[in-house]
Write a protein that holds these residues in place. Structure first.
Motif, PDB file in Angstrom:
ATOM      1  N   PRO A   1     -28.211   9.920  24.541  1.00  0.00           N
ATOM      2  CA  PRO A   1     -29.715   9.006  24.053  1.00  0.00           C
ATOM      3  C   PRO A   1     -30.364   8.915  22.709  1.00  0.00           C
ATOM      4  CG  PRO A   1     -30.687   9.403  26.123  1.00  0.00           C
ATOM      5  CD  PRO A   1     -29.227  10.760  25.674  1.00  0.00           C
TER       6      PRO A   1
ATOM      7  N   ALA B   1     -32.876  10.572  21.453  1.00  0.00           N
ATOM      8  CA  ALA B   1     -32.645  12.470  21.930  1.00  0.00           C
ATOM      9  C   ALA B   1     -32.197  12.910  20.978  1.00  0.00           C
ATOM     10  CB  ALA B   1     -31.844  12.466  23.657  1.00  0.00           C
TER      11      ALA B   1
ATOM     12  N   TRP C   1     -37.351  16.536  29.010  1.00  0.00           N
ATOM     13  CA  TRP C   1     -37.043  14.463  27.920  1.00  0.00           C
ATOM     14  C   TRP C   1     -36.635  13.964  29.308  1.00  0.00           C
ATOM     15  CZ3 TRP C   1     -40.062  15.316  23.697  1.00  0.00           C
ATOM     16  CH2 TRP C   1     -40.391  16.580  23.452  1.00  0.00           C
ATOM     17  N   ARG C   2     -37.617  12.759  28.913  1.00  0.00           N
ATOM     18  CA  ARG C   2     -36.962  11.948  30.671  1.00  0.00           C
ATOM     19  C   ARG C   2     -36.111  10.930  30.150  1.00  0.00           C
ATOM     20  NH1 ARG C   2     -40.809   9.442  34.033  1.00  0.00           N
ATOM     21  NH2 ARG C   2     -40.267   7.392  35.277  1.00  0.00           N
ATOM     22  N   ALA C   3     -35.764  10.676  28.787  1.00  0.00           N
ATOM     23  CA  ALA C   3     -34.275  10.175  28.357  1.00  0.00           C
ATOM     24  C   ALA C   3     -33.516  10.881  28.730  1.00  0.00           C
ATOM     25  CB  ALA C   3     -34.566   9.590  27.192  1.00  0.00           C
TER      26      ALA C   3
ATOM     27  N   GLU D   1     -43.787  12.681  29.582  1.00  0.00           N
ATOM     28  CA  GLU D   1     -42.286  12.191  30.055  1.00  0.00           C
ATOM     29  C   GLU D   1     -42.452  12.422  30.973  1.00  0.00           C
ATOM     30  OE1 GLU D   1     -39.887  12.248  27.928  1.00  0.00           O
ATOM     31  OE2 GLU D   1     -41.121  12.353  26.048  1.00  0.00           O
TER      32      GLU D   1
ATOM     33  N   GLU E   1     -32.767  10.979  32.918  1.00  0.00           N
ATOM     34  CA  GLU E   1     -32.437   9.896  33.858  1.00  0.00           C
ATOM     35  C   GLU E   1     -31.153   8.776  33.450  1.00  0.00           C
ATOM     36  OE1 GLU E   1     -35.293   6.917  32.095  1.00  0.00           O
ATOM     37  OE2 GLU E   1     -36.861   6.925  33.646  1.00  0.00           O
ATOM     38  N   ALA E   2     -30.474   9.534  31.967  1.00  0.00           N
ATOM     39  CA  ALA E   2     -28.998   9.724  31.906  1.00  0.00           C
ATOM     40  C   ALA E   2     -28.361   9.825  33.038  1.00  0.00           C
ATOM     41  CB  ALA E   2     -29.273   9.766  30.058  1.00  0.00           C
TER      42      ALA E   2
END
Length: 229
Positions: free
Chosen positions: A63, A66, A98-100, A185, A103-104
């Motif tokens: 992301p 990120a 890190w949520r980003a 997060e 989720e990726a």
């Protein structure tokens, strides 16, 4: 803010698992370099060996957020696989921080066929995706200064060997190690979330630094609820 030249590297690995579902047990062998094998051992012999393949899965994209803040970590997942060998469920069991990033990986895993003809209705496996960045200017990450955080009656900082996703709080630090902002997060209960952010905000941090000097940076912290007495 983050001026280093960045090279992206990522590794998909499987880690040890012992799940029970129906009449079968599943073990995933730990292998960091080669694609591991999955051994499915039904109550009825013989043993069936399956080989997992992640080459068909879409590689998770780093992301932009990120990359901008040089977020790294390892996302650990539990996967449910159907009779066609496709992933039908993916759940984060340990956040990269890190949520980003997490989720990726979830998006990349869902629907991916990692087995050919598994010959069983469902399998459960555990996998991990490692996010890392290589810079031409090595730096030391920020860290919490021991003993500077307040105490809480509701949550505590998780140890590395403690399981569970828990509550994850991301922290943005300036060059002096001061907190610029915090972000939740991963969350649990609203009260515990609030208490976690409050606890993290009470800490003092040693800033990230390289050969030139201190750097603005990010750090994430995992917290778990305290057990009731």
């Amino acid at each position: 803010m983050f001026k280093n030249k960045i090279f992206i590297t990522s590794t998909l690995v499987l880690t040890l698992l012992n799940f029970h579902f129906g009449v079968s047990e599943v073990w995933a062998q730990t292998e960091l370099k080669d694609i591991p094998s999955i051994s499915v051992v039904p109550n009825i012999k013989p043993t069936l060996l399956l080989k997992a393949s992640y080459d068909r899965c879409k590689k998770p994209e780093y992301p932009r957020l990120a990359l901008r803040y040089e977020m790294v970590g390892k996302t650990e997942l539990d996967l449910a696989v159907n009779s066609e060998g496709r992933v039908t469920m993916a759940e984060v069991t340990r956040s990269s921080g890190w949520r980003a990033l997490d989720e990726a990986v979830l998006i990349a895993m869902m629907g991916c066929q990692i087995f050919d003809d598994p010959k069983t209705e469902r399998l459960y496996v555990k996998t991990a995706y490692a996010w890392s960045l290589e810079s031409n200017v090595p730096s030391k990450p920020a860290e919490v200064l021991a003993g500077t955080c307040n105490k809480s009656d509701f949550v505590s900082f998780a140890k590395d060997n403690e399981p569970g996703r828990g509550i994850v709080v991301g922290v943005w630090l300036n060059k002096d190690g001061g907190i610029e902002k915090t972000n939740l997060e991963w969350s649990l209960d609203p009260k515990l979330n609030q208490e976690s952010v409050k606890l993290v905000s009470s800490c003092k941090f040693k800033p990230s630094f390289d050969a030139v000097g201190n750097l603005a940076s990010v750090i994430s912290l995992r917290l778990l609820p305290l057990r009731s007495k």
